[in-house]
Write a protein that holds these residues in place. Structure first.
Motif, PDB file in Angstrom:
ATOM      1  N   GLN A 239       0.841  -1.195   0.000  1.00 15.43           N
ATOM      2  CA  GLN A 239       0.000   0.000   0.000  1.00 15.43           C
ATOM      3  C   GLN A 239       0.877   1.246   0.000  1.00 15.43           C
ATOM      4  O   GLN A 239       2.015   1.197   0.462  1.00 15.43           O
ATOM      5  N   LEU A 243      -3.571  -0.840  -3.656  1.00 14.86           N
ATOM      6  CA  LEU A 243      -4.934  -0.932  -3.136  1.00 14.86           C
ATOM      7  C   LEU A 243      -5.996  -0.963  -4.238  1.00 14.86           C
ATOM      8  O   LEU A 243      -6.996  -1.676  -4.098  1.00 14.86           O
ATOM      9  N   VAL A 254      -2.402  -7.258   2.111  1.00 12.33           N
ATOM     10  CA  VAL A 254      -1.555  -6.069   2.008  1.00 12.33           C
ATOM     11  C   VAL A 254      -0.218  -6.407   2.676  1.00 12.33           C
ATOM     12  O   VAL A 254      -0.170  -6.720   3.861  1.00 12.33           O
TER      13      VAL A 254
END
Length: 259
Positions: A239, A243, A254
């Motif tokens: 991220q 995303l 993530v």
């Protein structure tokens, strides 16, 4: 831009009894449909540690030349003119029709964020006029650079063991990515493609833009529509840049950016 299908000769045979562990996910990967599963991995900072672009450009242009081009590309990206929205006037003067909105670059650059503006200028400086054969030689040398992020590499192998289709979606250049993925069971690649002239020389221009952030998600959505349908879809990225594409997945991991 068409995705790259990696040849089956790149795919090593794997034992079904192999059960690698990953810090990103624990437990078995469950398949909830008779449709094939899909696992999508980002590359730089996710599947591999660090960023692959500068090591590649250093091999093409040389370290000292790359350092000069880095400075010039940062300055050019920082000084670019941003697009003027309809109805707004430039301070102190009228803008003539058709005036380029980007200083020292192409009018199409006006929509670039800083990172893409920097990358676009750096690629032009380092790759324009380079023979494709020379770039391919540099790509073959990239094996000495790559440092796998072990938990994510293990996750990829586990997906492959369970028969899922593996796609790497990355902003890295398709000039060198197949060489880096040669020993992994990766079926397909979405990446940033560079244009080659009829004379066999690179032009320094990206064919269809930078395969990152929203653009990566857009290309992935089209690719899934063309190649699917799929059952469960897993995505692995960092991220904030990944995303947008992770939002398209049924299960998103993530990953802290691996350096």
């Amino acid at each position: 831009m068409r995705p790259i299908r990696l040849p089956l000769s790149f795919m090593p045979s794997m034992s079904q009894s192999t059960a690698p562990k990953t810090a990103a996910r624990t437990g078995d990967i469950s398949q909830e449909s008779d449709l094939p599963g899909l696992a999508v991995f980002d590359f730089d900072g996710t599947l591999a540690r660090g960023d692959s672009l500068l090591p590649f450009l250093a091999r093409v242009a040389g370290g000292e030349t790359l350092r000069r081009h880095l400075a010039g590309s940062v300055a050019g990206a920082a000084s670019r003119r941003l697009p003027v929205r309809p109805g707004r006037r430039l301070p102190g003067r009228q803008r003539p029709p058709g005036e380029a909105l980007v200083k020292g670059g192409h009018a199409s650059d006006a929509d670039d964020d800083f990172k893409t503006a920097f990358k676009r200028r750096l690629l032009r400086r380092c790759l324009a006029g380079v023979p494709l054969e020379r770039a391919q030689e540099a790509a073959a040398e990239m094996g000495a650079w790559v440092r796998w992020h072990t938990p994510l590499r293990d996750a990829l192998m586990r997906h492959a063991d369970q028969g899922h289709r593996i796609l790497v979606a990355t902003g890295a250049l398709t000039l060198y990515m197949p060489a880096l993925l040669a020993d992994l069971p990766v079926h397909d690649l979405l990446g940033t493609e560079m244009a080659v002239g009829e004379d066999g020389l690179l032009t320094g221009e990206m064919v269809a833009g930078n395969c990152v952030r929203a653009e990566k998600a857009r290309r992935l959505a089209l690719w899934m529509e063309e190649t699917g349908p799929y059952g469960r879809r897993w995505g692995y990225g960092n991220q904030p840049s990944d995303l947008p594409f992770l939002a398209l997945m049924d299960e998103a991991t993530v990953v802290p950016t691996a350096h």
